[in-house]
Each structure stands twice: as structure tokens, then as C-alpha cells.
Design a protein around this motif. Structure first.
Motif, short mmCIF file in Angstrom:
data_model
loop_
_atom_site.label_atom_id
_atom_site.label_comp_id
_atom_site.label_asym_id
_atom_site.label_seq_id
_atom_site.Cartn_x
_atom_site.Cartn_y
_atom_site.Cartn_z
N ALA A 84 11.19 -10.40 22.04
CA ALA A 84 12.18 -11.27 21.40
C ALA A 84 12.76 -10.57 20.16
CB ALA A 84 11.53 -12.60 21.02
N VAL A 85 11.90 -10.26 19.23
CA VAL A 85 12.29 -9.55 18.00
C VAL A 85 11.09 -8.69 17.63
CG1 VAL A 85 13.14 -9.79 15.64
CG2 VAL A 85 13.51 -11.64 17.25
N GLY A 86 11.34 -7.45 17.21
CA GLY A 86 10.22 -6.56 16.88
C GLY A 86 9.80 -6.69 15.42
N SER A 87 8.52 -6.45 15.14
CA SER A 87 8.06 -6.37 13.75
C SER A 87 8.42 -4.99 13.21
CB SER A 87 6.54 -6.53 13.68
OG SER A 87 6.20 -7.86 13.96
N SER A 88 8.89 -4.95 11.98
CA SER A 88 9.26 -3.66 11.37
C SER A 88 8.05 -3.03 10.71
CB SER A 88 10.31 -3.87 10.29
OG SER A 88 11.48 -4.40 10.83
N HIS A 273 16.97 -4.77 15.94
CA HIS A 273 15.76 -5.47 15.47
C HIS A 273 14.75 -5.67 16.60
CE1 HIS A 273 18.86 -8.87 15.95
NE2 HIS A 273 18.20 -8.80 17.07
N LYS A 274 15.06 -5.19 17.79
CA LYS A 274 14.06 -5.28 18.87
C LYS A 274 13.20 -4.01 18.86
CE LYS A 274 16.56 -8.43 21.96
NZ LYS A 274 15.68 -9.61 22.01
N TRP A 275 13.63 -2.98 19.55
CA TRP A 275 12.74 -1.84 19.77
C TRP A 275 12.85 -0.73 18.75
CZ3 TRP A 275 8.65 -2.68 22.47
CH2 TRP A 275 8.67 -3.72 23.40
N LEU A 276 13.94 -0.73 17.98
CA LEU A 276 14.00 0.27 16.90
C LEU A 276 13.18 -0.20 15.69
CD1 LEU A 276 15.30 3.04 16.13
CD2 LEU A 276 17.12 1.73 15.00
N PHE A 277 12.81 -1.49 15.69
CA PHE A 277 12.05 -2.09 14.58
C PHE A 277 12.85 -2.09 13.29
CE2 PHE A 277 8.26 0.20 16.84
CZ PHE A 277 8.24 -0.75 17.85
N ALA A 278 14.16 -2.17 13.40
CA ALA A 278 15.03 -2.21 12.22
C ALA A 278 15.04 -3.63 11.66
CB ALA A 278 16.43 -1.76 12.62
N PRO A 279 15.60 -3.82 10.45
CA PRO A 279 15.64 -5.18 9.89
C PRO A 279 16.33 -6.18 10.81
CG PRO A 279 16.16 -3.56 8.21
CD PRO A 279 16.12 -2.81 9.51
N LYS A 280 15.94 -7.44 10.68
CA LYS A 280 16.49 -8.51 11.53
C LYS A 280 17.98 -8.69 11.23
CE LYS A 280 12.19 -8.65 12.32
NZ LYS A 280 11.99 -7.25 11.93
#
Ligand SMILES: Cc1ncc(COP(=O)(O)O)c(C=O)c1O
Length: 443
Positions: A84-88, A273-280
Motif C-alpha cells: 500500500a505505502v512503504g515505510s521510509s 512512496h511505495k517501493w522507493l521508500f520516498a516520503p509520502k
């Protein structure tokens, strides 16, 4: 579809990692990132894995333990919904906060100062995607990036857009609204779950194309099963007939190791913000250079910008923190090495899926073939409602999953991330195994 590993690349990635970490050190960021001791351990870990096949590194727990420490996730819950959304990692979150503070210092000037740094981020994204920076727009997410194309292209009544029943609801929804508004025809082809081969998927698109088809919208991996689509083959098929292809890459960028040339699509949208783990709230849009002019931006931009990719970014005043934090996310991603990351994610999927796959009553709605998927797979237990199962896992065990109950699927989408430990996957498997044997406990 995937870029082949070439000799020396692993070594380059290792050096890059050390350089990134070294750069972080000199900026006083090492302690923010890992702490000085951990930093040395990470360097030692990357030294030891240099020159190894990414598939072997994928199983090297000592290496991944160090990477896991870069994230700030709490271990009081097991998050298996990273699709859904990745943690950075901490370095990304900290950088974003720094930029936010900086923007507070004489805000009107920051538009010029921080705004100029958006170009550095654009270059980094372009390099990662293998495109010209002048083809890369920095957007807020896939929804915004892809709808820019779907709503911004001119169509005539009767023109057809071909997509699948598996494409993302808001993007297909945007096309449906154009059908109502502009009298275009939106055709949704049926796709088997899971397909037996990529050939089946190409054939389904081939059957759906008519003389009126103008655009194909296809997911690179599909949201609810993680199924890959053979995008390059679909693009070749489409281009031979003068049809354009827009790729929903929400789940592919920085998940799979590939470049634009491996797809050859006309438009590509992703959420960073998913797989690059960039900010939401960060995303990217690629538009092939000669097509920028014909796509109308969703918001006003002067006609002097008609051929300028930045016309898609004209959203007025913005917070620069999230957008500039993309730079740190790219450095972190490159530091690990895109192929290593892909192989680790695939390994984590197989770790839990192979164990559950050996049990009776387990159904997979995703192919476990390497060519067909990576981190994501959707699994169900015969006779157990997936929504009830997801609620039970969360309420009783603090395990976060995503229930999928559509298209004949009754399963949970399971998506570990780089910070997920094998012990966490063992806990999930133990519980699933118990339920497969004994059913869902009544509350
Ligand atoms: C395949 C796919 N496309 C588009 C999106 C929309 O992404 P966002 O909410 O980041 O715009 C998602 C979100 O999960 C997705 O899975």
C-alpha cells in the motif's frame, strides 16, 4: 524485461553504497542514518557481499540485518501490507524534516532555493529510470501522474482505450468518466488469475485491439495479485499498430530492477512512496519527449510550457520537504543495489509462500513463477473468508495484511518489505498453518 547483471556491476553498487554512506558521514548524517558503530558494520557487510550473485546475497541474513536497522518501524506489529505505502528509512524521514525546517526560514526565498534542487531530484530519477530528465515530472503519486495522461490526451468520439479488469480502480474510473463525457469506448479485457504464461496475457491484449484502439493502459504489476504484465511485448504489439501505451508502474519502480528501455512505453506513472521508500505524497510521471506537447496538464500552465515536462508540476505553492527527500531515497536504493533489493524481496515472498504452499487448503491467486512476480502474492485458505481472516490477524496478532475479495479472489495480499525479518514471517506462517488445519477460531 529485466536488465541483465553485467560483470562488475555488483562491485560498482558496493562502491556506490560506501560512497553514499561516506557522503552521509561527512554531512554528519551517519549517526542519523545508522549510528557510527552500525555504520562500520554496514560497510563491513557490503564489503563481504561484494562480487556475490544478488540471489546469494538475498539469503545473507547478516547483510539484511544491517539494512533492517536503517528503518524506524516499530516491531510491536508485523506489517505485511507494504504494497500500500512503504515505510521510509530514517535517513529519508530526517532529510524531509530538515527541508521542512529550511522552508520556514524566509519561505518566499525558498521557492527559488529549494525549488532549484528539484532539478537534482529530477536528474536522479531520470538516471534510475533510464530516461532524459526532460521526460520526468515529479508528481504527488500514481493517481495524479497517470490521470494527467488519461484525462489530458485528446480523443475523438468512438476512439477506444484498452485496459483490463485488473487495473487500478481510480484509473479505470477516470477512463469511465471520459467515456461518459467524450463518448470514447473503454474496453476491459478478462485476465486469468493466475495466468499460466505471459503468452496468455499478450494474446488477451492482441484479441482486444481493434482499428479504433488509441491507447492501452496496463499495470506493470497488478495491485491485488502482484502479477507482472509483459509490458515490452504489449508495447511492441501496440506500436506496430500505431497505438500508445500508458503503464501503471505504481508497484514496479524500485521494486524490480529495470530501465525504460526494458518497457519502451510512451507514458509511465509511479508512486515513489511505495517501493522507493520516498516520503509520502511523491510520485513520478514519464512522458516520451515528443508526446509532451499533446498531453494537456490537469492544472493551468502557460502555453510557453507546452513542450516542457514541468508543465505537469504547476500545482502552486508546495512543501518541498517530501519532494527533496526523494533524493535521499534514491541514494539509499542505489546504495543497496537495485538487483539485490529485487532478489531479497523475491526471496522473502518465497520464504513464506513456499512454506504455506505445502499445506492443504491453501490457494494462491498469484503465480509463484519468478518471471511473473516478486514481493507480492495473494493467498487464501479454503473455507475461510479473507476479510474475517484479515480482521482476525490484525485484532489478535497485530499482523497487517490486505484482504482481496473481488474477481473471484478470496485471499490476503501479503507484501513484506526490506525491513521484514524472517522471524516475523515465521510468526505469520505459524498462525496461517494453524488456521489451515483447525479453521478460524471463533471469537
Ligand atoms: C496498481 C496501482 N496503481 C495506482 C495506485 C494508486 O497509487 P497512489 O495512491 O499512490 O496514487 C495504486 C495504489 O496502491 C496501485 O496499486
Amino acid at each position: 524485461m529485466f536488465e541483465l547483471e553485467f560483470p562488475g556491476r555488483d562491485e560498482l553498487e558496493r562502491r556506490h553504497f560506501l560512497k553514499v554512506m561516506g557522503g552521509a558521514s561527512s554531512l554528519g548524517m551517519a549517526s542519523i542514518l545508522f549510528g557510527p558503530d552500525l555504520m562500520k558494520r554496514v560497510e563491513a557487510a557490503t564489503e563481504k557481499t561484494a562480487g556475490l550473485d544478488p540471489k546469494d546475497v538475498a539469503q545473507n541474513e547478516a547483510f539484511w540485518r544491517e539494512i533492517q536497522q536503517a528503518f524506524t518501524v516499530s516491531r510491536g506489529l508485523i506489517n505485511l501490507n507494504n504494497g500500500a505505502v512503504g515505510s521510509s528509512p530514517e535517513v529519508v524521514t530526517e532529510s524531509m524534516i530538515r527541508y521542512l525546517w529550511q522552508q520556514e526560514d524566509a519561505p518566499p526565498f525558498q521557492r527559488r532555493i529549494l525549488g532549484a534542487r528539484m532539478e537534482t531530484v529530477r536528474n536522479a530519477l531520470a538516471q534510475l529510470f533510464g530516461a532524459d530528465p526532460e521526460e520526468i515530472a515529479i508528481m504527488r503519486n500514481t493517481t495524479e501522474a497517470m490521470q494527467t495522461v488519461l484525462l489530458g490526451l485528446d480523443f475523438k468520439p468512438g476512439d477506444e482505450v484498452l485496459t483490463t479488469g485488473h487495473d487500478y480502480f481510480s484509473l479505470v474510473g477516470a477512463l469511465d468518466r471520459r467515456e461518459a463525457r467524450d463518448d470514447i469506448v473503454v474496453k476491459k479485457i478478462e485476465v486469468p488469475v493466475p495466468p499460466k504464461s505471459m503468452d496468455e496475457l499478450v494474446a488477451a491484449f492482441e484479441r482486444g485491439i481493434t482499428d479504433h484502439t488509441r491507447l492501452i493502459l496496463v499495470s506493470h504489476p497488478v495491485n491485488f495479485t502482484g502479477q507482472f504484465f509483459p509490458v515490452k511485448r504489449i508495447c511492441d504489439l501496440a506500436h506496430r499498430r500505431g497505438i500508445e501505451v500508458a503503464v501503471d508502474g505504481a508497484h514496479s519502480f524500485a521494486h524490480l530492477d529495470f530501465k525504460h528501455q526494458d518497457l519502451d512505453c510512451d507514458y509511465y506513472a509511479t508512486s515513489l512512496h511505495k517501493w522507493l521508500f520516498a516520503p509520502k505524497g511523491t510520485g513520478m510521471l514519464y512522458v516520451r519527449r515528443d508526446k509532451i506537447n499533446k498531453v494537456w496538464p490537469l492544472l493551468y500552465a502557460s502555453n510557453r510550457m507546452d513542450n516542457n515536462i514541468r508543465k505537469f508540476e504547476s500545482i502552486g505553492t508546495r512543501a518541498y520537504g517530501p519532494f527533496l527527500g526523494i533524493g535521499e531515497a534514491v541514494a539509499f536504493h542505489n546504495g543497496i543495489g537495485p538487483k539485490r533489493k529485487e532478489e531479497r524481496l523475491r526471496y522473502l515472498k518465497h520464504y513464506w509462500a513456499d512454506r504455506l504452499g505445502a499445506l492443504p487448503k491453501i490457494t494462491f491467486y498469484s503465480s509463484l513463477d519468478s518471471e511473473m512476480g516478486c514481493a507480492i502474492a495473494t493467498v487464501g485458505i479454503g473455507g475461510v473468508n479473507a476479510r474475517a481472516l484479515g480482521t482476525y490477524l490484525w485484532d489478535k496478532h497485530q499482523i497487517l495484511t490486505s484482504a482481496v475479495t473481488r474477481m473471484g479472489i478470496n485471499g490476503l495480499r501479503i507484501t513484506p518489505s526490506l525491513y521484514t525479518t524472517l522471524e516475523e514471517l515465521d510468526v505469520f506462517c505459524d498462525i496461517m498453518e494453524h488456521i489451515a488445519k483447525n479453521g478460524l477460531p471463533s471469537s
